[in-house]
Design a protein around this motif. Structure first.
Motif, PDB file in Angstrom:
ATOM      1  N   VAL A 197       5.461 -11.945  11.335  1.00  0.00           N
ATOM      2  CA  VAL A 197       4.858 -10.818  10.648  1.00  0.00           C
ATOM      3  C   VAL A 197       5.928 -10.000   9.958  1.00  0.00           C
ATOM      4  O   VAL A 197       6.934  -9.640  10.549  1.00  0.00           O
ATOM      5  N   SER A 198       5.720  -9.704   8.687  1.00  0.00           N
ATOM      6  CA  SER A 198       6.650  -8.850   7.975  1.00  0.00           C
ATOM      7  C   SER A 198       6.678  -7.477   8.598  1.00  0.00           C
ATOM      8  O   SER A 198       5.667  -6.974   9.077  1.00  0.00           O
ATOM      9  N   VAL A 244       3.886   5.179  -3.254  1.00  0.00           N
ATOM     10  CA  VAL A 244       4.901   4.336  -2.623  1.00  0.00           C
ATOM     11  C   VAL A 244       5.198   3.160  -3.557  1.00  0.00           C
ATOM     12  O   VAL A 244       4.273   2.537  -4.091  1.00  0.00           O
ATOM     13  N   LEU A 245       6.483   2.903  -3.765  1.00  0.00           N
ATOM     14  CA  LEU A 245       6.909   1.715  -4.511  1.00  0.00           C
ATOM     15  C   LEU A 245       7.284   0.637  -3.512  1.00  0.00           C
ATOM     16  O   LEU A 245       8.211   0.806  -2.718  1.00  0.00           O
ATOM     17  N   ILE A 246       6.546  -0.458  -3.519  1.00  0.00           N
ATOM     18  CA  ILE A 246       6.836  -1.600  -2.648  1.00  0.00           C
ATOM     19  C   ILE A 246       7.476  -2.681  -3.510  1.00  0.00           C
ATOM     20  O   ILE A 246       6.820  -3.262  -4.382  1.00  0.00           O
ATOM     21  N   GLN A 247       8.743  -2.922  -3.311  1.00  0.00           N
ATOM     22  CA  GLN A 247       9.499  -3.885  -4.102  1.00  0.00           C
ATOM     23  C   GLN A 247       9.783  -5.125  -3.268  1.00  0.00           C
ATOM     24  O   GLN A 247      10.461  -5.056  -2.251  1.00  0.00           O
ATOM     25  N   VAL A 248       9.240  -6.263  -3.716  1.00  0.00           N
ATOM     26  CA  VAL A 248       9.497  -7.547  -3.072  1.00  0.00           C
ATOM     27  C   VAL A 248      10.684  -8.182  -3.785  1.00  0.00           C
ATOM     28  O   VAL A 248      10.675  -8.340  -5.012  1.00  0.00           O
ATOM     29  N   ALA A 249      11.709  -8.535  -3.025  1.00  0.00           N
ATOM     30  CA  ALA A 249      12.958  -9.051  -3.596  1.00  0.00           C
ATOM     31  C   ALA A 249      13.013 -10.558  -3.425  1.00  0.00           C
ATOM     32  O   ALA A 249      12.868 -11.079  -2.316  1.00  0.00           O
ATOM     33  N   LEU A 262       9.245  12.568   7.757  1.00  0.00           N
ATOM     34  CA  LEU A 262       9.014  11.844   9.012  1.00  0.00           C
ATOM     35  C   LEU A 262       7.887  10.841   8.880  1.00  0.00           C
ATOM     36  O   LEU A 262       7.825   9.853   9.608  1.00  0.00           O
ATOM     37  N   THR A 263       6.963  11.086   7.961  1.00  0.00           N
ATOM     38  CA  THR A 263       5.801  10.194   7.837  1.00  0.00           C
ATOM     39  C   THR A 263       5.703   9.536   6.470  1.00  0.00           C
ATOM     40  O   THR A 263       4.671   8.964   6.135  1.00  0.00           O
ATOM     41  N   TYR A 264       6.750   9.629   5.691  1.00  0.00           N
ATOM     42  CA  TYR A 264       6.657   9.102   4.318  1.00  0.00           C
ATOM     43  C   TYR A 264       8.008   8.576   3.860  1.00  0.00           C
ATOM     44  O   TYR A 264       9.049   9.207   4.079  1.00  0.00           O
ATOM     45  N   GLN A 265       7.965   7.401   3.228  1.00  0.00           N
ATOM     46  CA  GLN A 265       9.152   6.828   2.586  1.00  0.00           C
ATOM     47  C   GLN A 265       8.736   6.279   1.237  1.00  0.00           C
ATOM     48  O   GLN A 265       7.839   5.436   1.147  1.00  0.00           O
ATOM     49  N   PRO A 266       9.340   6.733   0.152  1.00  0.00           N
ATOM     50  CA  PRO A 266       8.841   6.370  -1.185  1.00  0.00           C
ATOM     51  C   PRO A 266       9.122   4.942  -1.609  1.00  0.00           C
ATOM     52  O   PRO A 266       8.369   4.368  -2.391  1.00  0.00           O
ATOM     53  N   VAL A 267      10.221   4.337  -1.138  1.00  0.00           N
ATOM     54  CA  VAL A 267      10.580   2.981  -1.565  1.00  0.00           C
ATOM     55  C   VAL A 267      10.650   2.078  -0.348  1.00  0.00           C
ATOM     56  O   VAL A 267      11.363   2.372   0.617  1.00  0.00           O
ATOM     57  N   VAL A 268       9.918   1.006  -0.396  1.00  0.00           N
ATOM     58  CA  VAL A 268       9.951  -0.007   0.659  1.00  0.00           C
ATOM     59  C   VAL A 268      10.435  -1.312   0.049  1.00  0.00           C
ATOM     60  O   VAL A 268       9.866  -1.790  -0.928  1.00  0.00           O
ATOM     61  N   PHE A 269      11.500  -1.847   0.604  1.00  0.00           N
ATOM     62  CA  PHE A 269      12.076  -3.096   0.118  1.00  0.00           C
ATOM     63  C   PHE A 269      11.758  -4.205   1.093  1.00  0.00           C
ATOM     64  O   PHE A 269      12.013  -4.080   2.283  1.00  0.00           O
ATOM     65  N   LEU A 270      11.201  -5.296   0.581  1.00  0.00           N
ATOM     66  CA  LEU A 270      10.914  -6.471   1.402  1.00  0.00           C
ATOM     67  C   LEU A 270      11.536  -7.691   0.739  1.00  0.00           C
ATOM     68  O   LEU A 270      11.335  -7.916  -0.455  1.00  0.00           O
ATOM     69  N   HIS A 271      12.285  -8.465   1.497  1.00  0.00           N
ATOM     70  CA  HIS A 271      12.752  -9.743   0.977  1.00  0.00           C
ATOM     71  C   HIS A 271      11.613 -10.752   1.117  1.00  0.00           C
ATOM     72  O   HIS A 271      10.800 -10.683   2.031  1.00  0.00           O
TER      73      HIS A 271
END
Length: 948
Positions: free
Chosen positions: A112-113, A476-481, A508-517
Motif C-alpha cells: 500500500v502506498s 493539495v498538489l499530488i505529484q507522482v514521480a 498539523l493537519t495539512y500539507q500542500p505538496v505530496v510526492f509519490l514515486h
C-alpha cells in the motif's frame, strides 16, 4: 567497419498495384526492436503464494533514496476527522516498515502506498496494490499494467530500476547463475519496457498475429552463463515472441547512462548542457558503445529475419540500426519511429555525431514522428546538415526516397475504460472522495528531470498559494514521480522547492505538496486519483505526446474537469487539445493563474472543453497509431521496390520497332547535361560556349518528321533558349524547370512563351538574392544565377579531388543558405529548394518539369499544339493517350516516375543514382541514340515512298 556504406541503386520497370501495399498486416510478421523487451527473465523461482496483508513480515523500503536521502520529509496530508492520531510522514511510515536485519521476503500482495496506507476500502480487507512497472504506467504514458508479483529475498532478486541500473547491475545483488538457485529463473513483465508501444501492439493482437520483439532484458546479464542464456533465448522465443539482445553490463552503462541519457536525451529536448558537462556532451567517448549496442541489435534482427518481415525500429536508443540492417538486408521493409521530440536544426547540429545519426535513420523506408513540427524539424535538419533535397513528404536521396510521416501515439481507450470499471478502482475513488472532502486536488505525473518541468510546476503552485491565501488548506498538489537517472533527477532541482513550500504552508493537519514515486502507487490508485482530480497539470519544457493527459481525459468521464497543458508538448499541437488551459511553463505567474482558472471553472465550460479533448483521445488511439504506421511502412516499401531490380541499359532492338510503327510520337528530352554538357562557370565569366552542332542537327532531323512532337526540357532562362529556338523552329521548349513553356509553332510559324507562374508572387527574389549575396561573399568561387522566376546558387566549381576542403566549406555554407532561405521565405512565399551536386535551385512550389509536361499532355491546355490535328479541342481526352509512342530521356525522377505510369511510354534515365525509369542511358550516348531514331524514321519514309 564501414558503418555507412550506401546501398546500391536499383529499380524495376513498373509500379506495383496500390491494393497490394494496403494488404492486411496479417500476411506479414512484424519485428519490433525496442531497447527493453516487454518481459524479462529474473533469477530465482516464481513468487510464493500471497501472504496475509496484516502478517508480521515487514515491507521493504521501496522508496528510492531521492526523497528519503534529501533531508526533508513529506507529511501525509490529512483532512476531515478520519485520522485522529499523530501526523506520520511518508518517510517515517516507510521506516516503520523497512526490512530488518534478517532476510526479508516481500509479500506477494501489492504493498500500500503511504498516501493510501490508512485508506483501505471497506470490504477489501487486503489492499492488492502492485508496485508499478513501466508496463503499467511508467515514463511511456498511456500504458496499462500487467499483474505481476515480485520477491525481494535472496531467492528472488529485484529487477533494477531504470534510474538505478548502474548501481543495481552489480553481481553482488543477485545469486550467481551457476548456483542451484541461479539456474532457476522466471519471466515477468519488464518494468523498463516502452509501455505506450507495448500496449499499443497488444491492442492489435488480432491483426498482428505474428510478431517478434527484439530488445534487452533490462537487468544484469554478465553473470548469466552460456547454458542459461541459451535456455532464456529458447523460452523467450517460444513463449513470448522475443529475442533478447545480450550486452555486457559495462558497455550498456556507457551506452545508456552516458550517451543516451546525457547526450541524446537532452539534445532532443532542446537542452544543450553548459560547463562542466560540455565535454561530456560534445566529445562523448561513449559514442563507440552506442555504435556497438546498435550493431548488436542489428545482428539480432538479421539473425531472426524472415522474408517479408516488417522491421519496426523504435526510439532514439537505436538511431543507427536502420542503416546497419540495410547493409545486410537491402530489400527489407524498415520503419523507424521516434517516440520523443526532435529539435530544430540549431540544436541538433551541436552534436558531433550528427551526420552518422541522420544517415542511420535515412536508411529506413519510413521515418515517423509524433507531430508535424518534429517532422518539419527533421527535414530542415537533413537539408541543413546533409544538403539533401527535402520535400513535404520526405527526403530525396541519390538511390531512394525516404518517406517522413506523422503518427500521433494514443492509448487503448477500451482497455482503460475496462480497467476503470474494476470494483477496486471504484472503492478507491469513494475513499478518496471521503478523505479529501472539501479539498481540491491537482494531480501531476512526470519524471523529475529538468525537461519535464516539475520545478516550474512547483514554483507556479507556490505562486498560486501566495496569490490566493483563501486556498490554504483547501488544495493539495499530488505529484507522482516517474523513474529517471539519479543525475537527471538531481538536475531537476525539485527537492528544495518541495521543502520550501511544505515548510511555508503546512499545518498539523495539512500539507500542500505530496510526492509519490511511481513504485509506491498501484495502477488502480492512480486511476482513482485521475478520477477525483480537480485538475491535471503538465508543465513539460519539451515532450512528445503526453499520453498521461489522454488517461486523465478518459478518467474524467462524468466529472469533466479541465486539463492544464504546456504549449511545448506534442499533444498541444493537435487541434483537439487546444481546448485545454495552455500554459508556458517558464511563465510562473500565468501558470499560477491557470491553476486558479481550472479550480474555479464552471461546469458548462469544463464540459465543452472536455468534449473536444475526448473526441481527440477516442479518435487518435493506440490501434490507429500502430495500424497507420505499419500500413504506410508496408506501402512505401513496396513502392521503393521499383528500385530494387537492376535497370537495364537501353535496348534499341526493342525500342526501334515500336518507334518505326508509331504514327503519333511525343519526344521529351532534357537539354542540359543530356544533349549539352554545359559549363556554368564559363558562361558566368563571359566565355562563349556553343551547343554541340551534332546535338542541334539530330534534334532538327527529329523535329522535321511530321509524326514527331519534340520538346526540350531545360532549366535555362527564356532569353538563352530564344537563341536556341531560332535554330530549332519546330521544337517546343520548357524553361526554368517548368516556369515557362514555349509551344511548338503552328502553321503561321510563330510561337510565344507562356508563363506557368502567373499566379505566384515573385517578390521573394530580391530578398533571396540578398541572402545569397551574403553567402557568396563568404564562399570563394560561388556565384548567383538570377532568372525570371527562379534563382540558382553555384557554390562550388573547382576540382573535388584537389579542393576537397573548399568543397566541404562550400557545402556547409550551402546548407546554411538553404536553411535561411526556407525559414525566412520558404513558407511565406511557397518556395521549393532543389539541391544539386554543387548548386541548388530556388523556385515556386508546385512548379517543375513534371507539371509543365502535364500541361503539354493535356488536350486543349495552354500548350495545345495545332500541329496535332488528330486531337480535337472538344475531345475530353489527354494528348498522352492520343500518342502511340512517348519517349522521355533525362534525369528528372519526378517526371520519369509520372510518365512511367503510361502504357505507351518509354523512359530513359541519364542519371547515376536510383531511378524509376525503365531504361538507363549514359548522357554521352544520347546523341547517338537519337541519331539512330532519326535514321529509322527516314528509312521508313523511303520504304513508304517506294511502295507508293
Amino acid at each position: 567497419m564501414d558503418l555507412f556504406r550506401i546501398r546500391q541503386p536499383n529499380s524495376s520497370p513498373s509500379f506495383l498495384p496500390r491494393n497490394i501495399a494496403m494488404s492486411s498486416l496479417r500476411n506479414h510478421r512484424v519485428v519490433i526492436a525496442s531497447l527493453f523487451l516487454p518481459n524479462t527473465a529474473v533469477l530465482g523461482e516464481s513468487y510464493p503464494p500471497t501472504p496475509d496483508v496484516h502478517s508480521a513480515l515487514p515491507l521493504p523500503d521501496v522508496f528510492p533514496g531521492a526523497v528519503k536521502d534529501q533531508g526533508f520529509k513529506l507529511t501525509l496530508p490529512i483532512t476531515g476527522a478520519r485520522n485522529s492520531g499523530p501526523i506520520v510522514s511518508i518517510v517515517d511510515d516507510l521506516k516503520d516498515k523497512s526490512r530488518t536485519g534478517s532476510p526479508v521476503v516481500t509479500p506477494g500482495v501489492e504493498h500500500v502506498s503511504p498516501l493510501f496506507a490508512s485508506l483501505t476500502p471497506s470490504g477489501f480487507g487486503e489492499a492488492k496494490i502492485k508496485p508499478s512497472a513501466r508496463n503499467g504506467f511508467g515514463d511511456s504514458p498511456g500504458s496499462l499494467p500487467t499483474i505481476r508479483q515480485r520477491g525481494t529475498d535472496d531467492h528472488h532478486a529485484h529487477i533494477p530500476l531504470r534510474s538505478q541500473r548502474k548501481s543495481s547491475r552489480s553481481i553482488a545483488r543477485r545469486p550467481n547463475s551457476d548456483s542451484p538457485i541461479g539456474r532457476q529463473y522466471h519471466v515477468e513483465p519488464n518494468p523498463h519496457g516502452n509501455g505506450g508501444l507495448i500496449n499499443a501492439v497488444k491492442s492489435l493482437e488480432g491483426r498482428l498475429r505474428r510478431k517478434r520483439w527484439v530488445g534487452t532484458l533490462g537487468t544484469n546479464t554478465d553473470s548469466f552463463k552460456e547454458p542459461l542464456r541459451r535456455n532464456i533465448d529458447h523460452r523467450m522465443a517460444e513463449e513470448y515472441d522475443s529475442s533478447p539482445v545480450w550486452i555486457p553490463d559495462d558497455e550498456f552503462t556507457q551506452y545508456y547512462d552516458n550517451f543516451c541519457h546525457q547526450v541524446l536525451w537532452p539534445c532532443l529536448h532542446y537542452v544543450v548542457p553548459d560547463a562542466p558537462k560540455t565535454k561530456t556532451f560534445y566529445e562523448s567517448s561513449s559514442y563507440k558503445q552506442y555504435v556497438s549496442v546498435n550493431q548488436r541489435f542489428a545482428d539480432t534482427i538479421i539473425a531472426n529475419y524472415q522474408e517479408g518481415d516488417i522491421i519496426w525500429i523504435n526510439d532514439y536508443h537505436l538511431m543507427l540500426v536502420p542503416r546497419l540492417v540495410r547493409e545486410k538486408l537491402p530489400t527489407a521493409i524498415i520503419g523507424f519511429f521516434l517516440h520523443v521530440a526532435f529539435p530544430s536544426s540549431e540544436i541538433f547540429r551541436c552534436l558531433s555525431v550528427r551526420e552518422y545519426l541522420l544517415r542511420g535513420m535515412l536508411s529506413a523506408d519510413l521515418i515517423g514522428f509524433q507531430t508535424a513540427n518534429y517532422a518539419r524539424h527533421f527535414r530542415q535538419t537533413v537539408s541543413r546538415i546533409l544538403a539533401l533535397e527535402t520535400l513535404p513528404k520526405g527526403i530525396q536521396l541519390d538511390d531512394h526516397f525516404v518517406d517522413v510521416g506523422v503518427f500521433p501515439v494514443g492509448i487503448d481507450v477500451r482497455a482503460l475504460q475496462a480497467k476503470r470499471r474494476d470494483a477496486e478502482v471504484a472503492q478507491w475513488v469513494q475513499t478518496l472522495k471521503e478523505r479529501y472532502a472539501g479539498v481540491k486536488l491537482v494531480v501531476g505525473r512526470d519524471k523529475l528531470d529538468e525537461v519535464q518541468g516539475v520545478r516550474h510546476k512547483l514554483l507556479a503552485f507556490e505562486a498560486f498559494l501566495d496569490k490566493h491565501p483563501e486556498y490554504h488548506q483547501k488544495v493539495v498538489l499530488i505529484q507522482v514521480a516517474l523513474q529517471t537517472s539519479e543525475e537527471n533527477e538531481a538536475h531537476g532541482g525539485v527537492v528544495d522547492v518541495v521543502a520550501r513550500i511544505n515548510s511555508r504552508f503546512s499545518t498539523l493537519t495539512y500539507q500542500p505538496v505530496v510526492f509519490l514515486h511511481i513504485e509506491d502507487l498501484s495502477f488502480s490508485q492512480y486511476l482513482a486519483l485521475l478520477t477525483v482530480a480537480d485538475a491535471f497539470l503538465v508543465t513539460s519544457m519539451r515532450e512528445g505526446m503526453a499520453l498521461r493527459t489522454h488517461e486523465f481525459v478518459v478518467c474524467q468521464e462524468g466529472r469533466h474537469r479541465p486539463l492544464i497543458l504546456s504549449e511545448f508538448t506534442g499533444s498541444y499541437s493537435y487541434s483537439g487539445f487546444r481546448s485545454c488551459i495552455v500554459v508556458n511553463p517558464w511563465d510562473t505567474r500565468n501558470t499560477a493563474k491557470a491553476i486558479h482558472q481550472a479550480l474555479t471553472m464552471d461546469d458548462d465550460e469544463a464540459l465543452s472543453r472536455w468534449d473536444d479533448l475526448h473526441n481527440h483521445v477516442v479518435t487518435q488511439t493506440a490501434q490507429a497509431f500502430v495500424t497507420s504506421f505499419l500500413t504506410r511502412c508496408l506501402r512505401m516499401s513496396i513502392e521503393h521496390q521499383q528500385g530494387d531490380a537492376l535497370v537495364a541499359s537501353l535496348d534499341l532492338a526493342l525500342l526501334l520497332p515500336r518507334y518505326r510503327h508509331s504514327q503519333r510520337r511525343l519526344l521529351l528530352i532534357d537539354f542540359e547535361d543530356t544533349l549539352w554538357p554545359r559549363n556554368p562557370r564559363r558562361q558566368h565569366e563571359g566565355q562563349s560556349e556553343g551547343i554541340p552542332p551534332e546535338a542541334i542537327e539530330v534534334v532538327k532531323r527529329l523535329s522535321g518528321d511530321s509524326r514527331n512532337e519534340v520538346w526540350l526540357l531545360s532549366g535555362l532562362p527564356v532569353k538563352t533558349l530564344d537563341g536556341v529556338a531560332t535554330e530549332l523552329p519546330k521544337v517546343g521548349f520548357v524553361a526554368e524547370n517548368g516556369c515557362f513553356v514555349r509551344p511548338i509553332p503552328g502553321k503561321s510559324g510563330e510561337s510565344s512563351w507562356i508563363t506557368m507562374v502567373a499566379n505566384f508572387n515573385l517578390t521573394w527574389k530580391n530578398a533571396c538574392i540578398e541572402i545569397l549575396n551574403y553567402f557568396t561573399e563568404r564562399t570563394p568561387g560561388s556565384f548567383v544565377e538570377e532568372r525570371d522566376a527562379s534563382i540558382v546558387w553555384r557554390y562550388f566549381s573547382g576540382d573535388e579531388a584537389v579542393d576537397a576542403g573548399d568543397r566541404v566549406w562550400a557545402r556547409r555554407q550551402a546548407a546554411e543558405a538553404q536553411n535561411h532561405i526556407f525559414d525566412s521565405l520558404g513558407e511565406r512565399y511557397g518556395l521549393r529548394i532543389i539541391p544539386g551536386k554543387n548548386s541548388f535551385l530556388v523556385l515556386p512550389n508546385y512548379i517543375s518539369r513534371s507539371t509543365a509536361v502535364g500541361a503539354i499532355l493535356h488536350a486543349g491546355g495552354p500548350t495545345y499544339s495545332p500541329r496535332a490535328p488528330w486531337i480535337l479541342p472538344e475531345e475530353n481526352e489527354s494528348v498522352a493517350h492520343a500518342k502511340d509512342f512517348v519517349l522521355a530521356i533525362g534525369r528528372d525522377e519526378k517526371l520519369l516516375r509520372r510518365l512511367g505510369e503510361l502504357d505507351n511510354a518509354e523512359t530513359c534515365s541519364t542519371g547515376t543514382g536510383g531511378t524509376d525509369a525503365r531504361w538507363r542511358l549514359a548522357h554521352e550516348e544520347v546523341i547517338s541514340v537519337l541519331g539512330q531514331l532519326a535514321a529509322a524514321q527516314n528509312s521508313v519514309s523511303i520504304s513508304s515512298s517506294r511502295a507508293t
